[in-house]
Write an enzyme that holds these catalytic residues in place. Structure first.
Site, PDB file in Angstrom:
ATOM      1  CG  ASN A 115      -2.339   0.648   0.543  1.00 23.93           C
ATOM      2  OD1 ASN A 115      -2.418   1.871   0.481  1.00 23.93           O
ATOM      3  ND2 ASN A 115      -3.289  -0.146   0.093  1.00 23.93           N
ATOM      4  NE  ARG A 116      -2.857   4.906  -3.077  1.00 26.15           N
ATOM      5  CZ  ARG A 116      -3.717   3.897  -3.237  1.00 26.15           C
ATOM      6  NH1 ARG A 116      -4.057   3.130  -2.204  1.00 26.15           N
ATOM      7  NH2 ARG A 116      -4.235   3.642  -4.423  1.00 26.15           N
ATOM      8  CG  HIS A 141       0.752  -2.070  -3.943  1.00 26.92           C
ATOM      9  ND1 HIS A 141       0.402  -2.173  -2.618  1.00 26.92           N
ATOM     10  CD2 HIS A 141      -0.427  -2.161  -4.649  1.00 26.92           C
ATOM     11  CE1 HIS A 141      -0.915  -2.335  -2.525  1.00 26.92           C
ATOM     12  NE2 HIS A 141      -1.439  -2.322  -3.726  1.00 26.92           N
ATOM     13  CG  HIS A 211      -2.613  -6.967  -4.400  1.00 22.84           C
ATOM     14  ND1 HIS A 211      -3.804  -6.950  -5.110  1.00 22.84           N
ATOM     15  CD2 HIS A 211      -2.397  -5.683  -4.044  1.00 22.84           C
ATOM     16  CE1 HIS A 211      -4.249  -5.713  -5.182  1.00 22.84           C
ATOM     17  NE2 HIS A 211      -3.424  -4.919  -4.537  1.00 22.84           N
ATOM     18  CB  SER A 212      -5.064 -13.476  -4.136  1.00 24.24           C
ATOM     19  OG  SER A 212      -3.965 -14.298  -4.457  1.00 24.24           O
ATOM     20  CE1 TYR A 213      -5.694  -7.516  -7.852  1.00 21.43           C
ATOM     21  CE2 TYR A 213      -7.866  -6.555  -8.185  1.00 21.43           C
ATOM     22  CZ  TYR A 213      -6.489  -6.415  -8.104  1.00 21.43           C
ATOM     23  OH  TYR A 213      -5.914  -5.173  -8.283  1.00 21.43           O
ATOM     24  CG  ASP A 283      -8.535   1.044  -2.452  1.00 24.97           C
ATOM     25  OD1 ASP A 283      -7.829   0.297  -1.748  1.00 24.97           O
ATOM     26  OD2 ASP A 283      -8.115   1.634  -3.467  1.00 24.97           O
ATOM     27  CD  GLN A 320      -6.128  -0.830   1.616  1.00 24.70           C
ATOM     28  OE1 GLN A 320      -5.568  -0.594   2.692  1.00 24.70           O
ATOM     29  NE2 GLN A 320      -6.645   0.131   0.880  1.00 24.70           N
ATOM     30  CD  GLU A 348      -4.537  -5.299  -1.103  1.00 23.72           C
ATOM     31  OE1 GLU A 348      -3.527  -4.584  -1.153  1.00 23.72           O
ATOM     32  OE2 GLU A 348      -5.630  -4.939  -1.581  1.00 23.72           O
TER      33      GLU A 348
HETATM   34  C1  BGC Z   1      -4.867  -0.434  -3.372  1.00 21.32           C
HETATM   35  C2  BGC Z   1      -5.685   0.117  -4.498  1.00 21.32           C
HETATM   36  C3  BGC Z   1      -5.022  -0.261  -5.781  1.00 21.32           C
HETATM   37  C4  BGC Z   1      -4.958  -1.752  -5.841  1.00 21.32           C
HETATM   38  C5  BGC Z   1      -4.311  -2.269  -7.088  1.00 21.32           C
HETATM   39  C6  BGC Z   1      -4.866  -1.914  -3.519  1.00 21.32           C
HETATM   40  O1  BGC Z   1      -4.123  -2.479  -2.502  1.00 21.32           O
HETATM   41  O2  BGC Z   1      -5.318  -0.040  -2.122  1.00 21.32           O
HETATM   42  O3  BGC Z   1      -5.835   1.520  -4.377  1.00 21.32           O
HETATM   43  O4  BGC Z   1      -5.719   0.249  -6.875  1.00 21.32           O
HETATM   44  O5  BGC Z   1      -4.274  -2.255  -4.745  1.00 21.32           O
HETATM   45  O6  BGC Z   1      -3.228  -1.548  -7.414  1.00 21.32           O
END
Ligand code: BGC
Length: 384
Positions: A115-116, A141, A211-213, A283, A320, A348
């Site tokens: 994350n940021r 990330h 970061h699995s969807y 998010d 997250q 996450e």
């Molecule tokens: C972030 C999103 C981002 C995504 C894919 C997430 O963990 O919080 O803002 O768009 O990852 O990059």
């Protein structure tokens, strides 16, 4: 077809000559009885680095596939309430697609900092460090070439795979050589255990996540708005317009962020609410209730049409919850299926975003001599 039973060695040899088979021939319907880990080539990068695909299969037929590019989970096959297996993780079939597509961290390990980090800067022990601003003014990330894009060293374990990566001092602006190891272990209790381990030779922020969807109805088949979610969190970290936490830990009571009681993702996602507007949906980092380092339930997700249930346990203080708000159909994944708006969700597990600039958040600084150890467990089941 039933294979012949062998009574004596001589009889067996005779039978063998007659039937050319003495061991029972497993029929396709027969379930596997032991965990297997199979390694095969997945291709080579343009730099000549070998990428391997590891397939973990448990006694119940659940399958996890992962590659050493980005320690990416490429597929996750689990049964629905009728025993029908489907792939519930978004991803691609070929290495080329992972190398060339604009892939928003699908299935990858994210690092050095998940994350940021606000304004792509932080101060540590009196020094200011600048990182790549790859998300507006912020760092996201791990930067331009984060841990999701590097080739890790893979090694099959008894019931899983271990990936190791040594991140050089100064890589993407971070201080210190970081030795990172992530292992995926699949059990016959239908758990995927993710263990994270890191050490450093200089103080550095570290925040690794997976970061699995997921789409429990099957990757690429539908949006995730009908999934029912429970999150074990009474607070979340609200963000500013650039998605950086303000520092507040806000009570979810009376807000669309309250998932303490089961709620579909879609029930409130469209509300005209500042935080939902900033995120384009969910998010946000949730502050997990519990608050110590013990493994505890963070989230439970149920998909009513297939009955699939995903539970997430973690030692981390946050998660997250991201609802695929930036997916827009421009990525075509496995089986030629386009990943449309909100076709996947992520959970996450992590420390909070922008912690290096938030002294009141739990620390993410790892120092020489210390060991970073966290665990997250995903469990797969069905509810009829
Ligand atoms: C972030 C999103 C981002 C995504 C894919 C997430 O963990 O919080 O803002 O768009 O990852 O990059």
């Amino acid at each position: 077809m039933q294979a012949p039973l062998c009574i004596t060695r001589a009889f067996c040899v005779a039978l063998l000559l007659m039937t050319a088979a003495c061991e029972p021939v497993p029929s396709p319907q027969q379930t596997q009885t032991a965990m297997t880990v199979v390694k095969e080539s997945f291709g080579t990068t343009s730099n000549g680095e070998a990428v391997d695909l590891y397939t973990l299969t448990n006694a119940n037929g659940i399958e996890v596939q992962a590659i050493n590019l980005g320690a990416i989970i490429t597929a996750l096959r689990t049964p629905d309430k009728n025993g029908q297996f489907d792939d519930i993780a978004l991803g691609f079939e070929t290495l080329d697609e992972y190398l060339t597509s604009n892939r928003p961290y699908l299935g990858a390990i994210v690092g050095r900092y998940g994350n940021r980090i606000g304004k792509a800067m932080f101060e540590l022990d009196g020094e200011t460090y600048s990182l790549a601003a790859n998300n507006g003014p912020n760092h996201l990330h791990g930067g331009v070439k984060g841990f999701d894009k590097v080739v890790w060293q893979g090694e099959a374990t008894e019931n899983g795979v271990a990936f190791t990566y040594v991140s050089a001092d100064g890589e993407e602006g971070y201080p210190g050589t970081l030795m990172a190891r992530v292992t995926y272990t699949l059990t016959d209790q239908n758990e995927l255990i993710v263990d994270y381990h890191a050490t450093t030779d200089k103080a550095t922020p570290v925040n690794l996540t997976q970061h699995s969807y997921f789409n429990l109805a099957g990757a690429g088949t539908s949006d995730i708005l009908g999934h029912e979610v429970t999150l074990n969190a009474s607070r979340f970290t609200p963000v500013d317009a650039t998605m950086i936490p303000t520092g507040e830990l806000r009570d979810v009571t009376g807000t669309p962020f309250d998932f303490r009681q089961l709620m579909t993702i879609g029930a409130r996602i469209g509300q005209d609410e500042e935080q939902l507007n900033f995120g384009g949906g969910y998010d946000h980092n949730y502050v997990l209730d519990g608050g110590d380092d013990a493994l505890a339930l963070a989230a439970r997700v149920h998909e009513p049409t297939t009955g699939r249930v995903l539970e997430v346990y973690t030692t981390e203080p946050g998660v997250q919850f991201y609802t695929g708000n930036f997916l827009d159909g421009s990525i075509t994944g496995k089986q030629g299926r386009a990943y449309e708006y909100r076709y996947g969700f992520c959970l996450e597990t992590q420390h909070f975003p922008d912690s290096p600039n938030k002294p009141d958040f739990p620390t993410t600084i790892l120092r020489p001599g210390e060991t970073y150890e966290t665990r997250t467990v995903f469990t797969f089941s069905v509810q009829r």
